[in-house]
Design an enzyme around this catalytic site. Structure first.
Site, PDB file in Angstrom:
ATOM      1  N   HIS A 123      78.318 -21.934   8.611  1.00 45.41           N
ATOM      2  CA  HIS A 123      77.475 -21.458   9.539  1.00 45.41           C
ATOM      3  C   HIS A 123      77.064 -20.001   9.260  1.00 45.41           C
ATOM      4  O   HIS A 123      76.293 -19.603  10.123  1.00 45.41           O
ATOM      5  CB  HIS A 123      78.134 -21.791  10.847  1.00 45.41           C
ATOM      6  N   ASP A 160      80.324 -31.641   5.675  1.00 48.28           N
ATOM      7  CA  ASP A 160      80.972 -31.285   7.157  1.00 48.28           C
ATOM      8  C   ASP A 160      79.973 -31.874   7.939  1.00 48.28           C
ATOM      9  O   ASP A 160      78.836 -32.098   7.564  1.00 48.28           O
ATOM     10  CB  ASP A 160      81.168 -29.833   7.216  1.00 48.28           C
ATOM     11  N   HIS A 162      78.457 -31.030  10.806  1.00 44.52           N
ATOM     12  CA  HIS A 162      77.468 -30.029  11.096  1.00 44.52           C
ATOM     13  C   HIS A 162      76.574 -29.556   9.851  1.00 44.52           C
ATOM     14  O   HIS A 162      77.360 -29.466   8.817  1.00 44.52           O
ATOM     15  CB  HIS A 162      78.136 -28.860  11.771  1.00 44.52           C
ATOM     16  N   ASP A 247      85.166 -33.554  10.072  1.00 43.16           N
ATOM     17  CA  ASP A 247      84.488 -33.616  11.536  1.00 43.16           C
ATOM     18  C   ASP A 247      83.794 -34.550  11.491  1.00 43.16           C
ATOM     19  O   ASP A 247      83.259 -35.338  12.484  1.00 43.16           O
ATOM     20  CB  ASP A 247      84.322 -32.431  12.124  1.00 43.16           C
TER      21      ASP A 247
END
Ligand code: ZN
Length: 310
Positions: A123, A160, A162, A247
């Site tokens: 990120h 991931d 996200h 995740d």
């Protein structure tokens, strides 16, 4: 041949109570990897990450980050990025471990590296911290492979849960880095629509696979087999990198997907096979998210077994 790269500085980024991205995540994973007697490189001291970090991140951001830590600030840029006295060193430890892994992977064929570090990186933007991330670890490894090892084409698969906004933005205008992300959507951080396909020379070298909340093994398998693996075959990277977040696991407290442990082993096998096809078996995976502490060591082990460690 498998090798795990980490650095003790990664544990020095402390977390406030209740913060999901905490040192115990990494400690639990490392304890398990050591117990399983995997080949470990426990220090990244001496790896030179600075050129790649400075090529990707704004120098004013780096100075601001360092100053904030030295001043004792509590946060950098967002409520998701708490600082502690060890945060600056931890971020560099993570980036340097990624570079050490890149050096090793570039040094021979059939090498699978796993970079077990924190804080995570996907990120992190060019000029600001975001979503637990400070420096773009996987991006730093990719840039280092291009600048230092003369690789002309590398690919990054980000699984991931996200979207890897930072990695995408760092490379979206370039054709030498293929970025493919599978992620829950709509979800944090809000980016990652299928219409985001790269810009200019990078047009088509960004591939987003937004997946509905609740997606499980079959939806991911269809995305891998239908899009990810054919795209890797077409692009034929010289090194394959992965942003390995855990995740999307069905028990993860932050993610909303229903992926099984076996799926991570399958993804590891598929990526290993893709790396064998064009990259001489060179696969470099970097730990991103994954917040179900009791499950994390099993999930990482399953992925590594799939990717060819044992
Ligand atoms: Zn994540």
């Amino acid at each position: 041949m498998e090798r795990i790269f980490t650095d003790p500085r990664c544990l020095e980024h402390a977390a406030p109570p209740g913060y999901p991205e905490r040192p115990e995540r990494l400690r639990a994973i490392l304890d398990r990897l050591r117990r399983d007697r995997r080949q470990m490189v426990e220090s990244a001291a001496g790896a030179d990450a600075r050129p790649a970090v400075e090529a990707l991140h704004d120098r004013r951001y780096l100075a601001r980050f360092q100053r904030a830590v030295e001043r004792g600030d509590g946060l950098l840029d967002s409520a998701d990025n708490p600082l502690s006295p060890g945060t600056w060193a931890a971020a560099w430890g993570a980036a340097e471990a990624a570079v050490a892994a890149a050096d090793w992977v570039a040094g021979g064929e059939d090498r699978q590296a796993f970079v077990a570090v924190r804080p995570p990186g996907h990120h992190a933007e060019r000029d600001h911290a975001m979503g637990f991330c400070f420096l773009g670890n996987v991006a730093v490894a990719a840039q280092h492979l291009i600048d230092r090892h003369g690789k002309r084409k590398v690919a990054i698969v980000d699984f991931d849960v996200h979207h890897g906004n930072g990695t995408q933005h760092l490379f979206e205008s370039r054709g030498d880095v293929l970025f493919i992300s599978l992620h829950q959507y709509p979800f944090y951080p809000g980016t990652g629509a299928a219409s985001e396909r790269g810009r200019g020379a990078g047009e088509g070298a960004t591939i987003n696979l937004p997946l509905a909340a609740g997606s499980g093994d079959e939806v991911y398998a269809a995305a891998f087999e239908g899009t990810v693996l054919p795209a890797l075959e077409r692009f034929a990277p010289e090194v394959l990198l992965a942003s390995a977040g855990f995740d999307a696991w069905r028990g993860d407290p932050l993610g909303g997907m229903s992926v099984s442990e076996e799926a991570f082993a399958r993804w590891g096998r598929w990526l290993r096979r893709a790396a064998a096809a064009s990259a001489g078996g060179r696969l470099l995976s970097v730990l991103e998210g994954g917040y179900d502490l009791p499950a994390m060591p099993d999930l990482v082990s399953a992925y590594l077994d799939g990717a060819g460690g044992v």
